[in-house]
Design an enzyme around this catalytic site. Structure first.
Site, PDB file in Angstrom:
ATOM      1  N   ASP A  42       3.281   7.385  -0.374  1.00  0.00           N
ATOM      2  CA  ASP A  42       3.045   6.332  -0.937  1.00  0.00           C
ATOM      3  C   ASP A  42       1.748   5.342  -0.153  1.00  0.00           C
ATOM      4  O   ASP A  42       1.301   5.734   0.942  1.00  0.00           O
ATOM      5  CB  ASP A  42       4.618   5.304  -0.736  1.00  0.00           C
ATOM      6  CG  ASP A  42       5.039   4.231  -1.752  1.00  0.00           C
ATOM      7  OD1 ASP A  42       3.740   4.026  -2.395  1.00  0.00           O
ATOM      8  OD2 ASP A  42       5.972   3.857  -1.352  1.00  0.00           O
TER       9      ASP A  42
HETATM   10  C1  BGC Z   1       5.276   1.544  -3.812  1.00  0.00           C
HETATM   11  C2  BGC Z   1       4.791   2.035  -4.657  1.00  0.00           C
HETATM   12  C3  BGC Z   1       4.278   2.400  -5.280  1.00  0.00           C
HETATM   13  C4  BGC Z   1       2.560   2.360  -4.421  1.00  0.00           C
HETATM   14  C5  BGC Z   1       1.022   1.794  -5.259  1.00  0.00           C
HETATM   15  C6  BGC Z   1       3.943   0.636  -2.634  1.00  0.00           C
HETATM   16  O1  BGC Z   1       3.389  -0.422  -2.424  1.00  0.00           O
HETATM   17  O2  BGC Z   1       5.668   1.465  -2.753  1.00  0.00           O
HETATM   18  O3  BGC Z   1       6.073   2.375  -5.855  1.00  0.00           O
HETATM   19  O4  BGC Z   1       3.694   3.309  -6.019  1.00  0.00           O
HETATM   20  O5  BGC Z   1       2.324   0.821  -4.011  1.00  0.00           O
HETATM   21  O6  BGC Z   1       1.177   0.181  -5.840  1.00  0.00           O
END
Ligand code: BGC
Length: 760
Positions: free
Chosen positions: A231
């Site tokens: 993530d």
């Molecule tokens: C989120 C993800 C997301 C990623 C990119 C993170 O903060 O938890 O779900 O895909 O950011 O934006």
């Protein structure tokens, strides 16, 4: 890449390899131009694209390219229709191709452990089976068009509070039965190109460094052959993460991570072979996704908007319809009340926030579909300074009309990525208007717009009809109008329970934890598993939803085939469904199982199969659901594997989790469970095992003390280990004899030495 991955690997320098395991910017992988390795883009997800070709951020602050905003996961999950998710997936992929995006960061398939999780709108369900089937639909839809997915957030990311640091302490059985199965299902059925590990710790280790999750379970047990991406910002220790199974760090910590990887190789702390393995996975992803870079395609925004509208209508759940106040009679005058009817809330905030191609509102859509619609805002969203005036106006419009439709819901400040709710209530100003309007005109329809469940008792008391519309995407208003007017017969079913109150939810005492720790004290019992086990009344149960027609089910038949020993057990469940009402409609046949006698605690019902059927009035159809061996299994902590216990199982089939009129009891044969007997097993355990009893009798015949000779004594000391009893003198065979008996038990049962398993 014109040459093979092996050839590229042979050419890469160490610093290029290290760089490839991190991205090169917010959304891009690292390119190695001299070898013709391009960079590819990964971007959000999940219910529409948030492609930011210029400036990247992770919460939707920067602008993104216009994209269709489909219904959020909470909404579309209510369709219980994997085929619909497949169609939405195909459309998402088309939009990705049009902006040269190789991987969509979704779907999000975490479980709704608590109604309060701020990102519940991005997740499907409280039930892992339903979430898994829906995930397969959308992943297969996207990937069928040559675009990748990233199934997220693996694992146990069930809250926003302290999400980057919190340690989710979950027992293995709850992980295996509740928090992992949706991931397992989509990995084994559809091989998503990537899996995104979560921010949080799982049992003490950050998910990004959790070898058990990323390597042992995901790759070795489930056979995942794609890439594990972090993530955004979930890598805390670069080298341990790489070692544990993380292939790609996003976004990169440029100037730091590649250097750490290289230093670890130089110091001999990380083998170059392992680094090559991770690099190979990155190269495989690039090679899968790079064809998208060459495309010069467009997407049909009108067609996608129309699909978003159909999906929004299928997402609507009709919760209540007293006196058949819906569908709206053609000639009725309608007072349409609520700021949300004019200024819709149709998606959630954070990384999933889409810049929609267009947005419908209910004032326009209902007015287009129905002759006499009179609007009043009723309440303010954000600015509530004029509420008294708005309420008076709403009351007078309500008085003037035959029927009132009032839209209530959660403002964006109530639920979002980044924080959890602290209560489940609707805003007080909206409830005030509701009560004033209900006094003025009791012929009242409430439409709810919210990404997660709210307390609805007061609303349902005042309303005749209650329509849950969720955050239905950019075409939500059209979908709602279609349902209100009867152009579309509602067919949504709840993918999550509406409890009466927050305090009824089983995670209440342990959510969101504190001091960076959250204990999943309720174990398996989230959602209906908890409410049903504790026999709690709920506002609206899991699987529930009404229609403008009615359905009956009859003639349940179950045939069991296959064999537990070789993993082929199947129960084929068939049932006849009839549309007994006046209009065509869709219904969801739901099958649950229960193991009434088990050596471990089990939920009283668990969804194991469902199918959605569409029927004309008076039409019947016979549907079949095949429940596989996993449907009857539990995860045995003792044996470290899935286990089916022989005996009776109850299969319940029907309309929703609390209306299952058809029941069959089947008998399943299974090899006996043999917990290994040792000197430290209790007397009860020896007595319960036929071979254990036989061995004790043989030893007694040879002169050893017989611990089973006195039934009353067995009751009193039966929970003691045999080795303890041996110390009490003539109550049990001595230590050497016990060890010999345990060895004989292993020989006769062909059971490996328990120490061998413990050492795994
Ligand atoms: C989120 C993800 C997301 C990623 C990119 C993170 O903060 O938890 O779900 O895909 O950011 O934006």
């Amino acid at each position: 890449m014109t040459v093979s991955i092996d050839e590229v690997l042979a050419e890469l320098t160490l610093d290029e390899k290290a760089a490839l395991t991190s991205g090169s910017g917010f959304w891009w992988t690292h390119a190695v131009e001299r070898l013709g390795i391009p960079r590819i883009m990964l971007a959000d997800g999940p219910h529409g694209l948030r492609a930011q070709p210029v400036q990247g951020d992770h919460v939707g602050i920067g602008g993104s390219l216009p994209a269709t905003c489909f219904p959020t996961a909470s909404a579309i999950a209510s369709s219980w229709n994997p085929a619909l998710l497949r169609s939405v997936g195909e459309a998402l992929a088309q939009e990705a191709r049009a902006c040269n995006l190789s991987v969509i960061l979704g779907p999000g398939i975490n479980m709704k452990r608590s109604p309060l999780c701020g990102r519940n709108f991005e997740y499907f369900s409280e039930d892992p089976y339903l979430a898994g089937e829906l995930a397969v639909g959308i992943v297969e839809g996207i990937q069928s068009k040559g675009v990748g997915t990233s199934v997220k957030h693996y694992a146990a990311n069930n809250q926003e509070t302290d999400r980057l640091r919190v340690d989710a302490q979950v027992d293995e059985r709850s992980l295996r039965e509740i928090y992992l199965p949706a991931f397992e299902r989509v990995v084994t059925a559809s091989q998503p190109w990537t899996v995104m590990c979560s921010y949080n710790k799982v049992n003490g280790l950050p998910a990004s460094e959790n070898r058990w999750l990323l390597t042992e379970v995901l790759r070795e047990e489930w056979g995942f052959d794609g890439l594990v991406v972090s993530d955004w910002g979930a890598v805390y220790h670069r080298v341990p993460a790489l070692d544990a199974g993380l292939d790609l760090e996003m976004p990169p910590k440029l100037g730091r991570s590649p250097q750490e990887v290289m230093a670890a190789v130089h110091a001999g702390e990380l083998s170059e072979g392992l680094l090559d393995q991770r690099v190979r996975t990155v190269l495989e992803l690039v090679s899968r996704g790079m064809h998208v870079l060459e495309l010069d395609e467009e997407f049909d925004a009108d067609a996608h908007h129309a699909l978003a509208r159909r999906a929004a209508a299928e997402s609507v759940v009709l919760l209540q319809n007293t006196d058949e106040v819906l569908p709206l009679p053609a000639g009725a005058s309608v007072a349409l009340i609520g700021e949300f009817a004019r200024t819709p809330r149709f998606q959630g905030a954070g990384s999933s926030q889409v810049n929609p191609t267009r947005v419908e509102n209910l004032v326009d859509e209902l007015s287009a579909a129905h002759a006499d619609v009179r609007f009043a805002a009723g309440y303010g969203v954000g600015d509530t300074s004029n509420d008294a005036g708005l309420s008076d106006e709403a009351v007078s419009v309500a008085r003037s009309a035959d029927v009132v439709v009032i839209v209530l819901g959660l403002p964006g400040s109530y639920e979002s990525e980044g924080f959890d709710r602290t209560h489940m209530r609707l805003p007080a100003n909206q409830l005030d208007v509701l009560s004033a309007v209900a006094e003025a005109n009791p012929s009242l329809v409430v439409v709810l717009v919210n990404g997660s469940t709210v307390e609805v008792d007061e609303v349902s008391r005042r309303a005749k009809a209650l329509v849950e519309a969720w955050l239905g995407g950019q075409a939500a208003a059209g979908g709602i109008a279609d349902v209100l007017t009867g152009r579309i017969n509602p067919s949504g079913r709840l993918a999550e329970t509406f409890p009466h109150r927050l305090e009824d939810s089983s995670s209440y005492l342990n959510f969101p934890g504190d001091s960076q720790v959250v204990r999943y004290g309720e174990g398996l019992y989230i959602g209906y598993r908890g409410y049903d086990k504790q026999r709690q009344d709920v506002a609206f149960p899991f699987g529930y939803g009404l229609s403008y027609t009615s359905f009956e089910m009859r003639d349940l038949a179950v045939s069991v085939s296959g064999d537990v020993a070789d993993g082929t057990l199947t129960a084929s469940v068939s049932v006849t469904v009839t549309n007994t009402g006046p209009v065509a409609g869709a219904h969801v046949v739901q099958a649950y199982i229960w193991d009434p006698e088990s050596s471990v605690h089990r939920p009283v019902r668990e969804l194991k199969g469902f199918v959605r059927v569409t029927l004309e009035p008076e039409q019947s159809t016979r549907v079949q659901l095949d429940l596989d061996q996993r449907a009857f299994s539990f995860w045995s902590e003792r044996f470290g594997r899935w286990v089916v216990e022989a005996g009776e199982f109850v299969i319940e089939v029907g309309h929703h989790s609390r209306d299952l009129p058809l029941t069959a009891t089947i008998e399943i044969g299974a090899p006996p469970l043999r917990p290994p007997l040792t000197a430290d097993s209790t007397l009860h355990e020896w007595a319960a095992d036929p071979i254990g009893r036989e061995l004790l009798a043989e030893a007694a015949a040879e002169g050893a003390p017989d611990p089973l000779r006195d039934a009353e004594l067995v009751e009193v000391v039966g929970t003691m280990p045999m080795s303890t009893l041996a110390a009490f003198g003539p109550m049990a065979p001595d230590y050497d004899t016990l060890d010999r008996l345990a060895a004989q038990w292993r020989e006769r049962t062909d059971n490996p030495d328990p120490a061998a398993r413990a050492a795994r």
